[in-house]
Design a protein around this motif. Structure first.
Motif, PDB file in Angstrom:
ATOM      1  N   MET A 145      23.845  -3.884   9.278  1.00 48.86           N
ATOM      2  CA  MET A 145      24.981  -4.615   9.856  1.00 48.86           C
ATOM      3  C   MET A 145      25.113  -5.998   9.226  1.00 48.86           C
ATOM      4  O   MET A 145      26.219  -6.443   8.913  1.00 48.86           O
ATOM      5  CB  MET A 145      24.823  -4.757  11.373  1.00 48.86           C
ATOM      6  N   GLU A 146      23.989  -6.663   9.039  1.00 47.77           N
ATOM      7  CA  GLU A 146      24.005  -7.987   8.408  1.00 47.77           C
ATOM      8  C   GLU A 146      24.574  -7.894   6.998  1.00 47.77           C
ATOM      9  O   GLU A 146      25.417  -8.705   6.603  1.00 47.77           O
ATOM     10  CB  GLU A 146      22.580  -8.549   8.365  1.00 47.77           C
ATOM     11  N   ALA A 147      24.148  -6.894   6.231  1.00 55.31           N
ATOM     12  CA  ALA A 147      24.652  -6.711   4.861  1.00 55.31           C
ATOM     13  C   ALA A 147      26.146  -6.398   4.858  1.00 55.31           C
ATOM     14  O   ALA A 147      26.849  -6.728   3.906  1.00 55.31           O
ATOM     15  CB  ALA A 147      23.871  -5.606   4.157  1.00 55.31           C
ATOM     16  N   MET A 148      26.619  -5.768   5.935  1.00 53.84           N
ATOM     17  CA  MET A 148      28.041  -5.442   6.053  1.00 53.84           C
ATOM     18  C   MET A 148      28.846  -6.630   6.587  1.00 53.84           C
ATOM     19  O   MET A 148      30.069  -6.536   6.702  1.00 53.84           O
ATOM     20  CB  MET A 148      28.230  -4.232   6.981  1.00 53.84           C
ATOM     21  N   GLY A 149      28.168  -7.725   6.935  1.00 52.59           N
ATOM     22  CA  GLY A 149      28.856  -8.882   7.493  1.00 52.59           C
ATOM     23  C   GLY A 149      29.291  -8.660   8.925  1.00 52.59           C
ATOM     24  O   GLY A 149      30.245  -9.280   9.390  1.00 52.59           O
ATOM     25  N   GLN A 150      28.583  -7.799   9.620  1.00 56.22           N
ATOM     26  CA  GLN A 150      28.920  -7.452  11.002  1.00 56.22           C
ATOM     27  C   GLN A 150      27.897  -8.044  11.956  1.00 56.22           C
ATOM     28  O   GLN A 150      26.712  -8.066  11.650  1.00 56.22           O
ATOM     29  CB  GLN A 150      28.916  -5.922  11.186  1.00 56.22           C
ATOM     30  N   ASP A 151      28.358  -8.458  13.099  1.00 59.82           N
ATOM     31  CA  ASP A 151      27.428  -8.866  14.146  1.00 59.82           C
ATOM     32  C   ASP A 151      27.705  -8.065  15.418  1.00 59.82           C
ATOM     33  O   ASP A 151      27.411  -8.496  16.531  1.00 59.82           O
ATOM     34  CB  ASP A 151      27.496 -10.366  14.416  1.00 59.82           C
ATOM     35  N   THR A 152      28.280  -6.894  15.227  1.00 59.30           N
ATOM     36  CA  THR A 152      28.624  -6.013  16.337  1.00 59.30           C
ATOM     37  C   THR A 152      27.358  -5.445  16.975  1.00 59.30           C
ATOM     38  O   THR A 152      26.560  -4.809  16.293  1.00 59.30           O
ATOM     39  CB  THR A 152      29.503  -4.846  15.827  1.00 59.30           C
ATOM     40  N   PRO A 153      27.173  -5.684  18.267  1.00 64.82           N
ATOM     41  CA  PRO A 153      26.017  -5.069  18.930  1.00 64.82           C
ATOM     42  C   PRO A 153      26.277  -3.581  19.156  1.00 64.82           C
ATOM     43  O   PRO A 153      27.425  -3.143  19.228  1.00 64.82           O
ATOM     44  CB  PRO A 153      25.925  -5.822  20.259  1.00 64.82           C
ATOM     45  N   SER A 154      25.216  -2.822  19.258  1.00 64.09           N
ATOM     46  CA  SER A 154      25.374  -1.395  19.537  1.00 64.09           C
ATOM     47  C   SER A 154      25.984  -1.199  20.912  1.00 64.09           C
ATOM     48  O   SER A 154      25.579  -1.856  21.874  1.00 64.09           O
ATOM     49  CB  SER A 154      24.018  -0.689  19.492  1.00 64.09           C
ATOM     50  N   PRO A 155      26.933  -0.283  21.003  1.00 61.72           N
ATOM     51  CA  PRO A 155      27.381   0.099  22.350  1.00 61.72           C
ATOM     52  C   PRO A 155      26.187   0.709  23.096  1.00 61.72           C
ATOM     53  O   PRO A 155      25.254   1.224  22.476  1.00 61.72           O
ATOM     54  CB  PRO A 155      28.453   1.163  22.089  1.00 61.72           C
ATOM     55  N   ASP A 156      26.218   0.664  24.409  1.00 61.56           N
ATOM     56  CA  ASP A 156      25.173   1.329  25.177  1.00 61.56           C
ATOM     57  C   ASP A 156      25.207   2.821  24.866  1.00 61.56           C
ATOM     58  O   ASP A 156      26.286   3.428  24.829  1.00 61.56           O
ATOM     59  CB  ASP A 156      25.386   1.119  26.683  1.00 61.56           C
ATOM     60  N   ALA A 157      24.046   3.384  24.662  1.00 62.11           N
ATOM     61  CA  ALA A 157      23.966   4.824  24.411  1.00 62.11           C
ATOM     62  C   ALA A 157      24.303   5.560  25.700  1.00 62.11           C
ATOM     63  O   ALA A 157      23.746   5.251  26.757  1.00 62.11           O
ATOM     64  CB  ALA A 157      22.573   5.205  23.931  1.00 62.11           C
ATOM     65  N   PRO A 158      25.216   6.531  25.633  1.00 61.86           N
ATOM     66  CA  PRO A 158      25.490   7.338  26.826  1.00 61.86           C
ATOM     67  C   PRO A 158      24.217   8.086  27.254  1.00 61.86           C
ATOM     68  O   PRO A 158      23.335   8.345  26.433  1.00 61.86           O
ATOM     69  CB  PRO A 158      26.567   8.330  26.363  1.00 61.86           C
ATOM     70  N   ASP A 159      24.149   8.456  28.515  1.00 66.79           N
ATOM     71  CA  ASP A 159      22.956   9.136  29.025  1.00 66.79           C
ATOM     72  C   ASP A 159      22.623  10.399  28.243  1.00 66.79           C
ATOM     73  O   ASP A 159      21.456  10.703  28.015  1.00 66.79           O
ATOM     74  CB  ASP A 159      23.123   9.462  30.515  1.00 66.79           C
ATOM     75  N   TRP A 160      23.650  11.149  27.818  1.00 65.86           N
ATOM     76  CA  TRP A 160      23.362  12.401  27.111  1.00 65.86           C
ATOM     77  C   TRP A 160      22.722  12.131  25.751  1.00 65.86           C
ATOM     78  O   TRP A 160      21.878  12.915  25.307  1.00 65.86           O
ATOM     79  CB  TRP A 160      24.600  13.280  27.001  1.00 65.86           C
ATOM     80  N   ILE A 161      23.077  11.015  25.108  1.00 58.87           N
ATOM     81  CA  ILE A 161      22.433  10.662  23.837  1.00 58.87           C
ATOM     82  C   ILE A 161      21.010  10.171  24.110  1.00 58.87           C
ATOM     83  O   ILE A 161      20.074  10.562  23.403  1.00 58.87           O
ATOM     84  CB  ILE A 161      23.258   9.624  23.053  1.00 58.87           C
ATOM     85  N   LYS A 162      20.828   9.356  25.136  1.00 61.41           N
ATOM     86  CA  LYS A 162      19.476   8.922  25.501  1.00 61.41           C
ATOM     87  C   LYS A 162      18.587  10.129  25.787  1.00 61.41           C
ATOM     88  O   LYS A 162      17.416  10.163  25.392  1.00 61.41           O
ATOM     89  CB  LYS A 162      19.520   8.012  26.732  1.00 61.41           C
ATOM     90  N   GLY A 163      19.130  11.109  26.487  1.00 60.82           N
ATOM     91  CA  GLY A 163      18.369  12.326  26.806  1.00 60.82           C
ATOM     92  C   GLY A 163      17.975  13.084  25.557  1.00 60.82           C
ATOM     93  O   GLY A 163      16.850  13.594  25.448  1.00 60.82           O
ATOM     94  N   TRP A 164      18.895  13.165  24.593  1.00 64.81           N
ATOM     95  CA  TRP A 164      18.591  13.868  23.341  1.00 64.81           C
ATOM     96  C   TRP A 164      17.512  13.115  22.563  1.00 64.81           C
ATOM     97  O   TRP A 164      16.588  13.738  22.031  1.00 64.81           O
ATOM     98  CB  TRP A 164      19.865  14.014  22.502  1.00 64.81           C
ATOM     99  N   ILE A 165      17.606  11.801  22.512  1.00 63.04           N
ATOM    100  CA  ILE A 165      16.598  10.993  21.812  1.00 63.04           C
ATOM    101  C   ILE A 165      15.223  11.218  22.455  1.00 63.04           C
ATOM    102  O   ILE A 165      14.227  11.432  21.762  1.00 63.04           O
ATOM    103  CB  ILE A 165      16.989   9.497  21.826  1.00 63.04           C
TER     104      ILE A 165
END
Length: 178
Positions: A145-165
């Motif tokens: 993100m820094e190399a892309m010039g972005q300071d966008t924080p990650s959106p919160d992971a939805p529960d279904w993605i957290k469950g998969w992780i």
């Protein structure tokens, strides 16, 4: 065989498309060709995964990632996938593909992709775990993100993605050999 000419077509088609934010959705139109089908005259499940490249690579270009990968001599790799198939895609059928970065953590970016039929039904849905790599291994999404010039924080992971992780973290590696 990899659909090289289709990828070239997508890259040319979207070369002047407006940039997307890091979490923006890239939408593209595709057709199921005879080279994509299986014995049941429908889109082959493995080919589905290959066709998702036709959405991910232009997405990476539109958010500015491809430029940074080239500048930094980094690569992008897939580190996992989960796919849900729900509707058949038949030969010559048109589909709309939607691709986006759903969230990221300290090592991986989680990409969500789906294929939609003309009648509005979702045919399939995939979650990919992607990593940017250099000669030393995984490059953190924060560094990317820094190399892309972005300071966008990650959106919160939805529960279904957290469950998969979490489920994938519990999965034994290497797998058992019998």
């Amino acid at each position: 065989m990899y659909p090289v000419m289709r990828m070239v077509k997508e890259m040319i088609k979207f070369r002047n498309a407006s940039p997307l934010p890091v979490t923006g959705t890239h939408v593209s139109q595709h057709r199921c060709w005879p080279s994509d089908i299986d014995l049941w005259m429908e889109l082959n499940n493995g080919r589905t995964l290959t066709l998702f490249d036709l959405g991910r690579i232009p997405l990476a270009s539109r958010i500015g990632l491809v430029k940074v990968l080239r500048e930094q001599k980094w690569s992008m790799t897939m580190a996992g996938a989960s796919v849900r198939y729900r509707r058949r895609i038949r030969t010559f059928e048109k589909i709309e593909m939607r691709s986006r970065a759903a969230c990221w953590d300290d090592r991986f970016v989680y990409l969500e992709q789906s294929m939609w039929k003309q009648n509005g039904e979702c045919a399939n849905h995939a979650l990919y775990r992607a990593a940017v790599t250099d000669a030393s291994g995984i490059v953190s999404p924060a560094r990317v993100m820094e190399a892309m010039g972005q300071d966008t924080p990650s959106p919160d992971a939805p529960d279904w993605i957290k469950g998969w992780i979490a489920a994938d973290a519990d999965r034994p590696w290497p797998p058992m050999q019998e």
